[in-house]
Design an enzyme around this catalytic site. Structure first.
Site, mmCIF file in Angstrom:
data_model
loop_
_atom_site.group_PDB
_atom_site.id
_atom_site.type_symbol
_atom_site.label_atom_id
_atom_site.label_comp_id
_atom_site.label_asym_id
_atom_site.label_seq_id
_atom_site.Cartn_x
_atom_site.Cartn_y
_atom_site.Cartn_z
ATOM 1 C CG ASP A 43 -1.888 1.148 1.262
ATOM 2 O OD1 ASP A 43 -2.853 1.102 0.474
ATOM 3 O OD2 ASP A 43 -1.700 2.092 2.044
ATOM 4 C CB SER A 44 0.241 4.730 -0.956
ATOM 5 O OG SER A 44 -0.966 4.958 -0.243
ATOM 6 C CE1 TYR A 75 3.268 5.852 -3.085
ATOM 7 C CE2 TYR A 75 2.414 4.204 -4.590
ATOM 8 C CZ TYR A 75 3.412 4.653 -3.755
ATOM 9 O OH TYR A 75 4.555 3.908 -3.595
ATOM 10 N N GLY A 76 -2.287 9.396 -4.266
ATOM 11 C CA GLY A 76 -3.470 9.780 -5.029
ATOM 12 C C GLY A 76 -3.384 11.085 -5.789
ATOM 13 C CB CYS A 106 -2.445 1.080 -2.759
ATOM 14 S SG CYS A 106 -2.548 2.811 -3.282
ATOM 15 C CG ASN A 107 -8.973 1.257 -3.299
ATOM 16 O OD1 ASN A 107 -9.953 0.749 -3.826
ATOM 17 N ND2 ASN A 107 -8.662 1.038 -2.025
ATOM 18 C CB THR A 108 -3.949 5.236 -5.771
ATOM 19 O OG1 THR A 108 -4.853 6.075 -5.035
ATOM 20 C CG2 THR A 108 -3.251 6.071 -6.834
ATOM 21 C CD GLU A 185 -0.175 7.211 5.950
ATOM 22 O OE1 GLU A 185 0.852 7.206 6.646
ATOM 23 O OE2 GLU A 185 -0.596 6.202 5.348
ATOM 24 C CB CYS A 217 -8.806 5.234 -0.187
ATOM 25 S SG CYS A 217 -7.144 5.509 0.487
ATOM 26 C CB THR A 218 -6.721 0.355 2.085
ATOM 27 O OG1 THR A 218 -5.558 0.959 1.519
ATOM 28 C CG2 THR A 218 -7.210 -0.760 1.191
ATOM 29 C CG HIS A 219 -4.906 5.579 3.958
ATOM 30 N ND1 HIS A 219 -4.345 4.976 2.854
ATOM 31 C CD2 HIS A 219 -3.859 6.003 4.722
ATOM 32 C CE1 HIS A 219 -3.030 5.033 2.937
ATOM 33 N NE2 HIS A 219 -2.705 5.641 4.068
#
Length: 298
Positions: A43-44, A75-76, A106-108, A185, A217-219
């Site tokens: 993931d980012s 990353y997005g 990471c979806n991005t 984050e 988004c996994t966040h």
């Protein structure tokens, strides 16, 4: 299909037989010697730990190596070229660990770079967008789905395409939420700044009468209670972590890749930087101690 966004980012549609989802494909006999090898997840940043947690629960005997690119998150808002370059660097790092499966958490990266990763990888590659799209289509009653994600994910139309492939009658309303990743984050899950951003981002999609909202988004699951409060109980929230774990379990069972050792699994967490509060936030994400955290340079 009705969507509020458009973009020309590439979405991986064609897939090579050896690098695709397991359904419909024969077991790869060459993978049999990898049963005790780890699952690689990346993931980012720390967001992919939601997928790791689901994997730990669904596949409790599997070893896992996680990589979070905490030095270069988010990353997005980066270009397609940069996302592809970073994604391939991480994939190469995990492949050198001799993993038996790669999961793009990471979806991005899944929206922009998944085909490049599949072209590189000799082991199967799974990604979160397909799993999330299927869950959303299965959940909606009024066929009006909202999708929130990073600008790169939303501009790629990856979710809109995946959902449309499953049900052409669904209307999709997408919204980029560029501030969510840095806020998560930072650990500001309940901060007033996060609430204000969420109110602003969610107002347009909520106004469309959605009954299902994809957390693209996994966040975002870390602020799921806040999002749920704003959109209300009539909107079902979809995150792809559990669906992704089921997809991985299906592939592992189909290819007979399950770890037979019965020993306690080994979890390794790699990051490109150790940001302030990483340990605290990561342990809150996982619900357990991060016993092994290593900083690596790609």
């Amino acid at each position: 299909m009705d969507t509020r966004t458009a973009g020309n980012f590439p979405y991986p549609m064609g897939r090579k037989k050896s690098m695709t989802f397991w359904r419909g494909y024969e077991k790869d006999e060459t993978m049999n010697d990898k049963t005790e090898q780890a699952i690689g997840v990346f993931d980012s940043g720390i967001g992919g730990l939601t997928v790791v947690r689901a994997l730990m629960e669904r596949l409790p005997f599997e070893n896992i190596v996680y990589f979070g690119d905490t030095a270069r998150v988010p990353y997005g808002v980066k270009s397609v070229e940069t996302i592809n370059r970073y994604a391939l660097q991480i994939a190469e790092f995990l492949l050198k660990k001799d993993v038996k499966l790669l999961i793009v958490a990471c979806n991005t990266m899944a929206a922009v770079a998944c085909q490049a990763i599949r072209d590189l990888s000799p082991v199967p590659v799974l990604e979160v967008i397909g799993a999330g799209a299927a869950s959303a289509v299965g959940a909606t009653q009024n066929k009006i789905i909202g999708v929130i994600g990073t600008p790169a994910t939303i501009n790629s139309n990856a979710y809109a395409r995946a959902i449309s492939l499953l049900d052409h009658d669904v209307r999709i309303f997408s919204q980029a939420c560029p501030l969510f990743v840095p806020l998560v984050e930072e650990g500001w899950f309940e901060h007033e700044a996060t609430r204000l951003a969420a109110l602003e981002y969610l107002k347009p999609v909520k106004a469309e009468g959605i009954d299902t909202l994809v957390l693209g988004c996994t966040h975002y699951p870390l602020i799921k209670p806040l999002i749920a409060e704003i959109v209300g109980p009539q909107v079902r929230l979809i995150d792809s972590a559990e669906a992704m774990a089921e997809e991985a379990a299906g592939l592992i069972n189909a290819r007979q890749l399950g770890n037979p050792s019965g020993r306690s699994p080994d979890y390794l967490f790699c990051v490109s930087d150790v940001p302030y509060r990483f340990q605290t936030i990561g342990e809150r994400f996982l619900g357990r101690t991060l016993a092994r955290v290593e900083m690596v340079r790609l």
